[in-house]
Motif scaffolding. Structure first.
Motif, PDB file in Angstrom:
ATOM      1  N   ARG A  95       0.851  -1.206   0.000  1.00  0.00           N
ATOM      2  CA  ARG A  95       0.000   0.000   0.000  1.00  0.00           C
ATOM      3  C   ARG A  95       0.879   1.246   0.000  1.00  0.00           C
ATOM      4  N   LEU A  96       0.656   2.099  -0.974  1.00  0.00           N
ATOM      5  CA  LEU A  96       1.371   3.367  -1.088  1.00  0.00           C
ATOM      6  C   LEU A  96       0.423   4.506  -0.725  1.00  0.00           C
ATOM      7  N   VAL A  97       0.964   5.551  -0.130  1.00  0.00           N
ATOM      8  CA  VAL A  97       0.156   6.755   0.144  1.00  0.00           C
ATOM      9  C   VAL A  97       0.859   7.947  -0.487  1.00  0.00           C
ATOM     10  N   LYS A  98       0.093   8.970  -0.788  1.00  0.00           N
ATOM     11  CA  LYS A  98       0.655  10.117  -1.492  1.00  0.00           C
ATOM     12  C   LYS A  98       1.686  10.834  -0.632  1.00  0.00           C
ATOM     13  N   TYR A  99       2.709  11.353  -1.296  1.00  0.00           N
ATOM     14  CA  TYR A  99       3.739  12.128  -0.612  1.00  0.00           C
ATOM     15  C   TYR A  99       3.359  13.599  -0.756  1.00  0.00           C
ATOM     16  N   GLU A 100       2.938  14.176   0.336  1.00  0.00           N
ATOM     17  CA  GLU A 100       2.373  15.532   0.300  1.00  0.00           C
ATOM     18  C   GLU A 100       3.364  16.572  -0.215  1.00  0.00           C
ATOM     19  N   LYS A 101       4.673  16.317   0.001  1.00  0.00           N
ATOM     20  CA  LYS A 101       5.680  17.317  -0.373  1.00  0.00           C
ATOM     21  C   LYS A 101       6.311  17.003  -1.727  1.00  0.00           C
ATOM     22  N   TYR A 102       5.630  16.235  -2.533  1.00  0.00           N
ATOM     23  CA  TYR A 102       6.197  15.861  -3.842  1.00  0.00           C
ATOM     24  C   TYR A 102       6.484  17.105  -4.677  1.00  0.00           C
ATOM     25  N   TRP A 103       7.648  17.123  -5.304  1.00  0.00           N
ATOM     26  CA  TRP A 103       8.063  18.314  -6.051  1.00  0.00           C
ATOM     27  C   TRP A 103       7.134  18.616  -7.222  1.00  0.00           C
ATOM     28  N   GLY A 104       6.460  17.619  -7.739  1.00  0.00           N
ATOM     29  CA  GLY A 104       5.560  17.835  -8.873  1.00  0.00           C
ATOM     30  C   GLY A 104       4.151  18.226  -8.469  1.00  0.00           C
ATOM     31  N   GLY A 105       3.939  18.523  -7.177  1.00  0.00           N
ATOM     32  CA  GLY A 105       2.597  18.856  -6.699  1.00  0.00           C
ATOM     33  C   GLY A 105       1.972  17.664  -5.984  1.00  0.00           C
ATOM     34  N   THR A 106       1.070  17.946  -5.058  1.00  0.00           N
ATOM     35  CA  THR A 106       0.427  16.873  -4.296  1.00  0.00           C
ATOM     36  C   THR A 106      -0.368  15.965  -5.225  1.00  0.00           C
ATOM     37  N   PRO A 107      -0.152  14.638  -5.156  1.00  0.00           N
ATOM     38  CA  PRO A 107      -0.906  13.709  -6.018  1.00  0.00           C
ATOM     39  C   PRO A 107      -2.414  13.858  -5.832  1.00  0.00           C
ATOM     40  N   LYS A 108      -3.155  13.492  -6.865  1.00  0.00           N
ATOM     41  CA  LYS A 108      -4.607  13.706  -6.878  1.00  0.00           C
ATOM     42  C   LYS A 108      -5.386  12.545  -6.280  1.00  0.00           C
ATOM     43  N   ILE A 109      -4.720  11.446  -5.949  1.00  0.00           N
ATOM     44  CA  ILE A 109      -5.392  10.354  -5.240  1.00  0.00           C
ATOM     45  C   ILE A 109      -4.649  10.108  -3.935  1.00  0.00           C
ATOM     46  N   ASN A 110      -5.330   9.525  -2.985  1.00  0.00           N
ATOM     47  CA  ASN A 110      -4.748   9.373  -1.649  1.00  0.00           C
ATOM     48  C   ASN A 110      -3.796   8.183  -1.561  1.00  0.00           C
ATOM     49  N   SER A 111      -4.165   7.062  -2.188  1.00  0.00           N
ATOM     50  CA  SER A 111      -3.338   5.860  -2.035  1.00  0.00           C
ATOM     51  C   SER A 111      -3.447   4.947  -3.244  1.00  0.00           C
ATOM     52  N   ILE A 112      -2.452   4.095  -3.365  1.00  0.00           N
ATOM     53  CA  ILE A 112      -2.409   3.074  -4.420  1.00  0.00           C
ATOM     54  C   ILE A 112      -2.114   1.744  -3.743  1.00  0.00           C
TER      55      ILE A 112
END
Length: 531
Positions: free
Chosen positions: A213-230
């Protein structure tokens, strides 16, 4: 002037209103708390360079570990990733990459040039470790740190395709986490539990044999991902994967067998994607056999194959006839204006007659009293056996006898790739979308490298070197178009087809680049789930 200012004010107001409206629509269109469900066929290894981390690991690692370079979503040309720009030196013997500032690892530490130098100097170029895909960087001598946000790749020979290889499963590793490890590729807590990357998602939970289970990285340089988890569910059986896609338990699955699509293509909730990639099927004729050194024989054996019928029969039409090693998806380099070999058994017979092969009493061609009989091993994998049996039938129709020997996969690999104990065989190559084909065609790669037909051609060697020395896209285009025409004429491999890569995607998923799966996963921060 007042009127003009007013007009601009009106336009600005209209734009603002439009922006607010668009933002409202987007906010309503996707669910930021959604979970995307995917599948992989086995427990992954969460380190892109660990030997054996292949098909079950590649796509997950693409999400976790950013690379210096990504593929452009439109044409697969190199595009900025962790590197924002790059430049080759005048002599072609070094490349300088400027790195993106403000990037942080999943533990909050800053990403710098030291991480890039560590990844390549201590891991990829350390021959003792045997890093996955290290052979792609054999021309890299070392990586030098210029400053915290710039590195120099020092080469032992010109390497014009370096940016393409840096975009091919070449994730950057954290020096501050792995720098003190005896073997950075075998740290169990990193590979099987909690890796640290710079990607759009980080690992929250890994249950071996069940899911990651992956969760979004809030500080991602490309902007906060649009889904919460994969969630990557571990589902080895492709039939089960497809059943779960149909039931809605999985949102995206790769399809290894088009027969599994029965009923799926008419399901309104599922989209069947046909994508191309740099992959081609071929028949290799061992050039150590003097019969196959005659180009007329090679051309005849390709004229004898109805490749359109083979595509329809073997892969249910999901493919196109191949003309060489550079696939059409490499739009800048692919050229279709090369010698073609449409199905023509009479032309095949004429060429063989010119080469001295005449019909024997049993219908099999003969020359110098010896029948045209070919040892043709094949492996039990995918489409290889049915495709090989079709080739056998087509060649029989022109008087060439192929003795097909079906083998267990590993035994087949040992016999054909390692020992070269074959006269003809049908296989495939899957390569990065770079026009450089040196590892598969150069004379130095014959007999023990990836040049499995053992084809040697000084003219081709010279062109391959020119390609590696080319500086700039236009120079590359000119060289690689010449290479394609030469290959299509000489046929070191008998090119069969470029298969479509088939995937099934739930219609609720949006934002995925359609050009191919590997590229789509490089831009996972843009994925969303429709409400």
């Amino acid at each position: 002037m007042k009127g003009i200012r007013w007009k601009f004010g009106g336009i600005r107001a209209a734009l603002l209103a439009g922006t607010l409206s668009l933002g409202w629509v987007l906010a309503q269109d996707y669910d930021p708390n959604a979970t995307l469900n995917l599948a992989t066929n086995a427990d992954p290894t969460l380190n892109p360079w660990t030997p054996g981390a292949v098909v079950e690991s590649n796509l997950i690692n693409t999400i976790l570990f950013d690379q210096l370079v990504r593929y452009n979503k439109k044409d697969l040309s190199p595009a900025p990733g962790l590197a924002t720009s790059w430049k080759v030196a005048e002599d072609g013997l070094s490349w300088t990459f400027n790195l993106r500032k403000g990037v942080t690892w999943h533990d909050g530490k800053p990403f710098t040039a030291e991480d890039v130098a560590f990844t390549f100097n201590n891991v990829v170029l350390n021959k003792k470790l045997g890093a996955q895909n290290a052979g792609n960087f054999s021309k890299v001598k070392s990586v030098e740190v210029i400053n915290p946000y710039a590195v120099r790749f020092v080469l032992n020979a010109p390497f014009s395709s370096l940016p393409y290889y840096l975009a091919y499963y070449a994730g950057i590793l954290p020096k501050h986490v792995l720098g003190n490890a005896d073997n950075p590729l075998q740290v169990a807590s990193f590979n099987k539990k909690s890796p640290i990357g710079t990607g759009a998602f980080r690992v929250a939970e890994f249950v071996p044999g069940s899911y990651v289970r992956l969760v979004k990285y809030e500080k991602y340089w490309g902007g906060t991902p649009k889904i919460n988890s994969i969630v990557f569910k571990i589902v080895p059986d492709p039939n089960t994967q497809m059943a779960q896609a149909i039931s809605g338990e999985l949102d995206f699955v790769g399809v290894s067998n088009p027969a599994l699509l029965a009923g799926v293509e008419r399901n309104p909730k599922l989209q069947v994607l046909r994508q191309s990639q740099n992959l081609y099927y071929f028949v290799a004729l061992n050039q150590n056999d003097p019969r196959f050194r005659d180009v007329r024989v090679r051309q005849a054996l390709l004229y004898a194959l109805d490749r359109k019928a083979m595509i329809d029969s073997v892969v249910r039409g999901y493919g196109t006839i191949a003309t060489g090693p550079i696939a059409p998806l490499q739009k800048a380099f692919y050229v279709k204006d090369v010698p073609q070999y449409p199905y023509n058994p009479e032309k095949a017979k004429q060429l063989l007659a010119q080469a001295g092969w005449t019909p024997g009493p049993d219908g099999v061609l003969q020359k110098d009293g010896k029948p045209f009989e070919i040892d043709m091993p094949t492996g039990q994998f995918g489409y290889l056996v049915p495709a090989t049996l079709l080739v056998q039938q087509y060649w029989k129709a022109i008087g060439v006898k192929a003795n097909v020997n079906v083998m267990e996969w590993n035994a087949y690999i040992q016999k054909m790739f390692v020992n070269r104990q074959y006269e003809a065989t049908l296989a495939w190559w899957s390569t990065p979308p770079t026009p450089d084909v040196t590892p598969y065609y150069a004379s130095v790669a014959a007999d023990k490298g990836n040049n499995i037909p053992n084809y040697k051609n000084p003219e081709l060697d010279k062109l391959l070197e020119e390609g590696l020395k080319a500086r700039g896209i236009q120079e590359q285009v000119l060289v690689y178009r010449r290479i394609q025409r030469l290959l299509a004429e000489q046929l070191p491999y008998l090119y069969l087809w470029y298969p479509d890569i088939i995937s099934v995607r739930n219609e609720r998923v949006g934002g995925m680049a359609d050009i191919n799966t590997a590229t789509a996963f490089q831009y996972s921060s843009e994925w969303f789930i429709k409400r």
